[in-house]
Design a protein around this motif. Structure first.
Motif, PDB file in Angstrom:
ATOM      1  N   LEU A  45      10.153  -1.672   6.874  1.00  0.00           N
ATOM      2  CA  LEU A  45      10.357  -0.745   5.763  1.00  0.00           C
ATOM      3  C   LEU A  45      10.343  -1.501   4.431  1.00  0.00           C
ATOM      4  O   LEU A  45       9.800  -1.009   3.433  1.00  0.00           O
ATOM      5  CB  LEU A  45      11.675  -0.001   5.939  1.00  0.00           C
ATOM      6  N   LEU A  46      10.926  -2.684   4.406  1.00  0.00           N
ATOM      7  CA  LEU A  46      10.920  -3.487   3.182  1.00  0.00           C
ATOM      8  C   LEU A  46       9.494  -3.845   2.771  1.00  0.00           C
ATOM      9  O   LEU A  46       9.152  -3.802   1.580  1.00  0.00           O
ATOM     10  CB  LEU A  46      11.745  -4.756   3.387  1.00  0.00           C
ATOM     11  N   LEU A  47       8.664  -4.181   3.730  1.00  0.00           N
ATOM     12  CA  LEU A  47       7.279  -4.522   3.414  1.00  0.00           C
ATOM     13  C   LEU A  47       6.532  -3.321   2.844  1.00  0.00           C
ATOM     14  O   LEU A  47       5.717  -3.466   1.925  1.00  0.00           O
ATOM     15  CB  LEU A  47       6.574  -5.045   4.665  1.00  0.00           C
ATOM     16  N   ARG A  48       6.824  -2.135   3.365  1.00  0.00           N
ATOM     17  CA  ARG A  48       6.199  -0.923   2.839  1.00  0.00           C
ATOM     18  C   ARG A  48       6.614  -0.692   1.386  1.00  0.00           C
ATOM     19  O   ARG A  48       5.812  -0.249   0.555  1.00  0.00           O
ATOM     20  CB  ARG A  48       6.584   0.288   3.694  1.00  0.00           C
ATOM     21  N   ILE A  49       7.871  -0.993   1.085  1.00  0.00           N
ATOM     22  CA  ILE A  49       8.370  -0.839  -0.283  1.00  0.00           C
ATOM     23  C   ILE A  49       7.710  -1.869  -1.196  1.00  0.00           C
ATOM     24  O   ILE A  49       7.249  -1.548  -2.306  1.00  0.00           O
ATOM     25  CB  ILE A  49       9.902  -0.984  -0.316  1.00  0.00           C
ATOM     26  N   PHE A  50       7.639  -3.119  -0.749  1.00  0.00           N
ATOM     27  CA  PHE A  50       7.079  -4.182  -1.582  1.00  0.00           C
ATOM     28  C   PHE A  50       5.592  -3.972  -1.845  1.00  0.00           C
ATOM     29  O   PHE A  50       5.078  -4.414  -2.883  1.00  0.00           O
ATOM     30  CB  PHE A  50       7.295  -5.544  -0.911  1.00  0.00           C
ATOM     31  N   GLU A  51       4.900  -3.305  -0.925  1.00  0.00           N
ATOM     32  CA  GLU A  51       3.472  -3.047  -1.121  1.00  0.00           C
ATOM     33  C   GLU A  51       3.224  -2.122  -2.309  1.00  0.00           C
ATOM     34  O   GLU A  51       2.143  -2.151  -2.906  1.00  0.00           O
ATOM     35  CB  GLU A  51       2.871  -2.427   0.148  1.00  0.00           C
ATOM     36  N   GLU A  52       4.218  -1.312  -2.657  1.00  0.00           N
ATOM     37  CA  GLU A  52       4.075  -0.386  -3.775  1.00  0.00           C
ATOM     38  C   GLU A  52       4.429  -1.035  -5.109  1.00  0.00           C
ATOM     39  O   GLU A  52       4.244  -0.416  -6.160  1.00  0.00           O
ATOM     40  CB  GLU A  52       4.971   0.846  -3.559  1.00  0.00           C
ATOM     41  N   LEU A  53       4.925  -2.258  -5.087  1.00  0.00           N
ATOM     42  CA  LEU A  53       5.326  -2.954  -6.303  1.00  0.00           C
ATOM     43  C   LEU A  53       4.264  -3.945  -6.736  1.00  0.00           C
ATOM     44  O   LEU A  53       3.413  -4.354  -5.952  1.00  0.00           O
ATOM     45  CB  LEU A  53       6.657  -3.685  -6.075  1.00  0.00           C
ATOM     46  N   ASP A  54       4.314  -4.305  -8.017  1.00  0.00           N
ATOM     47  CA  ASP A  54       3.415  -5.336  -8.524  1.00  0.00           C
ATOM     48  C   ASP A  54       3.788  -6.677  -7.892  1.00  0.00           C
ATOM     49  O   ASP A  54       4.966  -7.035  -7.827  1.00  0.00           O
ATOM     50  CB  ASP A  54       3.521  -5.420 -10.052  1.00  0.00           C
TER      51      ASP A  54
END
Length: 207
Positions: free
Chosen positions: A63-72
């Motif tokens: 889930l953290l990786l999915r969140i980080f993918e949406e960030l710069d």
């Protein structure tokens, strides 16, 4: 002067009940006079238990990786990666470094930044599939410019042999001392050199 007595006399003159300030306080405690007022112990009892709410680090890695993918990616590396060793490791996951854009502007730290990029590409280059690189040409064309061009070539050479890089964009003005690294990019499908509009299709195993 007894203020309670003065207040009582004035209330008597106006025909109001003779309530002193002390009697008023005793009859109407603060909790009744001010409904929003709470004793510190009562406030602490009503406060939510923060430990009961999930924190960022309590989330699973997926889930953290999915969140980080949406960030710069720059924000992820500059802020999230500094929180803990676990988050730093997640920030360098292959799925987050597949596409990388790097801009190195003119300044006295240009060569140092290229060395940092070289170290990063040496460690994680096997996961990078797309690289957009823009290194501004220094104002002087002397020894510093030659050293910068050699550093850029070294950065690109760090990607040779992995076979994972499929798209490479060298934006206008990016100095490169040689193109010997090009033959090692066996997985390259698309190469932009100079202007983004001028595309060169490269088959595998280009020499």
């Amino acid at each position: 002067m007894n203020l309670d007595l003065v207040a009582a006399q004035r209330r008597q003159q106006r025909g109001l009940p003779l309530w002193s300030a002390g009697a008023l306080s005793a009859s109407f405690p603060h909790s009744a006079m001010h409904p929003c007022w709470r004793a510190p112990a009562e406030v602490a009892a009503r406060a939510p238990d923060l430990a009961a709410f999930p924190s960022l680090t309590s989330l699973p890695d997926e889930l953290l990786l999915r969140i980080f993918e949406e960030l710069d990616f720059t924000d992820v590396m500059n802020h999230v990666a500094c929180v803990s060793k676990r988050l730093c490791s997640l920030c360098l996951s292959p799925q987050l470094v597949r596409s990388l854009g790097v801009t190195i502007t003119c300044g006295h730290q240009q060569l140092a930044r290229c060395k940092v990029l070289l170290a990063f590409l040496t460690t994680h280059g096997q996961h990078i599939q797309e690289l957009y690189l823009h290194v501004e040409q220094p104002a002087d064309n002397g020894e510093s410019a030659a050293g910068l061009a050699a550093a850029v070539a070294s950065c690109l050479g760090a990607l040779s042999g992995s076979g994972s890089l499929q798209q490479l964009v060298l934006l206008a003005g990016t100095p490169v001392s040689s193109y010997a690294w090009l033959s090692g990019l066996t997985g390259l499908r698309l190469l932009h050199v100079g202007q983004q509009g001028a595309a060169l299709q490269c088959p595998p195993g280009i020499s």
